[in-house]
Design an enzyme around this catalytic site. Structure first.
Site, mmCIF file in Angstrom:
data_model
loop_
_atom_site.group_PDB
_atom_site.id
_atom_site.type_symbol
_atom_site.label_atom_id
_atom_site.label_comp_id
_atom_site.label_asym_id
_atom_site.label_seq_id
_atom_site.Cartn_x
_atom_site.Cartn_y
_atom_site.Cartn_z
ATOM 1 N N ARG A 268 1.173 -2.021 12.268
ATOM 2 C CA ARG A 268 0.444 -2.995 11.450
ATOM 3 C C ARG A 268 -0.046 -2.398 10.134
ATOM 4 O O ARG A 268 -1.128 -2.696 9.660
ATOM 5 C CB ARG A 268 -0.712 -3.620 12.245
ATOM 6 C CG ARG A 268 -0.266 -4.235 13.557
ATOM 7 C CD ARG A 268 -1.391 -4.930 14.266
ATOM 8 N NE ARG A 268 -1.751 -6.187 13.602
ATOM 9 C CZ ARG A 268 -1.108 -7.346 13.769
ATOM 10 N NH1 ARG A 268 -0.057 -7.420 14.583
ATOM 11 N NH2 ARG A 268 -1.507 -8.428 13.130
ATOM 12 N N ASP B 244 10.974 -11.723 -3.341
ATOM 13 C CA ASP B 244 10.321 -10.431 -3.548
ATOM 14 C C ASP B 244 8.965 -10.415 -2.844
ATOM 15 O O ASP B 244 7.992 -10.977 -3.342
ATOM 16 C CB ASP B 244 10.143 -10.163 -5.043
ATOM 17 C CG ASP B 244 9.648 -8.762 -5.342
ATOM 18 O OD1 ASP B 244 9.402 -8.001 -4.388
ATOM 19 O OD2 ASP B 244 9.501 -8.431 -6.530
ATOM 20 N N CYS C 296 7.562 -1.368 -2.196
ATOM 21 C CA CYS C 296 8.610 -2.377 -2.337
ATOM 22 C C CYS C 296 9.808 -2.144 -1.430
ATOM 23 O O CYS C 296 10.349 -3.090 -0.848
ATOM 24 C CB CYS C 296 9.055 -2.498 -3.790
ATOM 25 S SG CYS C 296 9.928 -1.060 -4.480
ATOM 26 N N GLU D 213 0.842 -1.208 0.000
ATOM 27 C CA GLU D 213 0.000 0.000 0.000
ATOM 28 C C GLU D 213 0.871 1.249 0.000
ATOM 29 O O GLU D 213 2.012 1.245 0.456
ATOM 30 C CB GLU D 213 -0.959 0.004 1.194
ATOM 31 C CG GLU D 213 -0.309 -0.196 2.556
ATOM 32 C CD GLU D 213 -0.237 1.084 3.392
ATOM 33 O OE1 GLU D 213 -0.252 2.182 2.797
ATOM 34 O OE2 GLU D 213 -0.151 0.960 4.613
ATOM 35 N N HIS E 215 12.383 -0.841 -8.968
ATOM 36 C CA HIS E 215 11.772 -1.822 -8.067
ATOM 37 C C HIS E 215 12.851 -2.575 -7.291
ATOM 38 O O HIS E 215 13.814 -3.084 -7.874
ATOM 39 C CB HIS E 215 10.911 -2.808 -8.850
ATOM 40 C CG HIS E 215 10.347 -3.902 -8.006
ATOM 41 N ND1 HIS E 215 9.509 -3.661 -6.936
ATOM 42 C CD2 HIS E 215 10.523 -5.253 -8.054
ATOM 43 C CE1 HIS E 215 9.188 -4.808 -6.374
ATOM 44 N NE2 HIS E 215 9.792 -5.788 -7.022
#
Length: 263
Positions: free
Chosen positions: A67, A121, A72, A42, A109
């Site tokens: 939490r 990943d 990435c 997110e 990424h």
């Protein structure tokens, strides 16, 4: 480099509800799946204008203590610290996210090469791996209902991770084994989290990959795609968005300004 000594390992293992086993490969696979199951992808902080901090204490406070999820760099830096603490050898890599797009794209990424064997990943927001994949030419695995394979262009050393979608192999991202460090990720993250042309700054993105469903929220649109490419899509009200995040995205709670944007 990966700051495993700064990690509260017990807190992380409680967060993902997993305990290591004696077999290192079994543990790596189990941790990979547990992380994806517990911590969604997110970009809520980016949309809210909150700076993304990539030091391990900040990432751990956000993804473990509060939490939350992340993108990435946050996911894979946290996972690298976990693996480092458990004695795995970790090398950072960077990939060019393709997703069927033509032309030149930057290597933005973050992903990991573990024990000189595995592509790891836990932070890809485009329907990526559920488990580690051997980082070798022509590696293939069915993971849940999804299929993945690696193609290697030997002259350039470029690997391409592909997934089977819509009756064809689709490129997800391309990368080499050239190592990257947390400092590299800090520079790349600053661009992705602040530049107006970044795909992460304009709208909310939330994603969770399961064995038989790829769940995505893009802005207020919620889609669920199955491995046979059947997709359902609906538009969520702010109340529905909050509820779906809790039920379908591991209890995720985002800042009010993200789920109820001000016009």
């Amino acid at each position: 480099m990966w700051n495993g000594d700064q990690l509260d390992l017990d807190a992380y293992l409680d967060r993902v509800d997993y305990r290591p086993e004696r077999d290192r490969t079994v543990t790596l696979r189990g941790l990979h799946r547990a992380h994806l199951r517990a911590i969604p992808f997110e970009n809520g902080d980016i949309v809210a204008g909150v700076p993304i901090a990539l030091d391990l204490p900040s990432i751990q406070d956000k993804l473990v203590g509060k939490r939350r999820g992340g993108y990435c760099y946050e996911h894979n830096l946290l996972f690298a610290a976990v693996l480092d603490r458990l004695g795995y050898q970790v090398t950072g890599l960077a990939a060019r996210v393709v997703l069927g797009r033509p032309g030149d794209v930057p290597a933005t990424h973050a992903l990991l090469h573990v024990d000189r064997t595995w592509l790891v990943d836990v932070g890809f927001g485009g329907g990526g791996l559920l488990e580690p994949l051997p980082l070798v030419e022509d590696a293939f695995q069915a993971q849940g209902g999804w299929s993945f394979r690696l193609d290697l262009d030997e002259p350039t050393g470029v690997f391409t991770l592909q997934t089977y979608r819509e009756n064809a192999w689709t490129d997800l991202y391309r990368f080499t084994k050239d190592p990257r460090t947390p400092a590299d990720y800090t520079v790349l993250s600053h661009y992705l989290s602040t530049h107006p042309n970044s795909p992460f700054t304009a709208r909310l993105l939330v994603q969770r990959t399961e064995d038989h469903a790829l769940r995505r929220i893009t802005g207020s649109e919620y889609s669920v795609t199955s491995p046979d490419d059947a997709t359902t899509t609906r538009t969520l009200t702010p109340d529905e968005l909050t509820a779906v995040l809790r039920t379908d995205f591991a209890g995720l709670e985002l800042p009010t300004g993200v789920t109820r944007p001000v016009d």
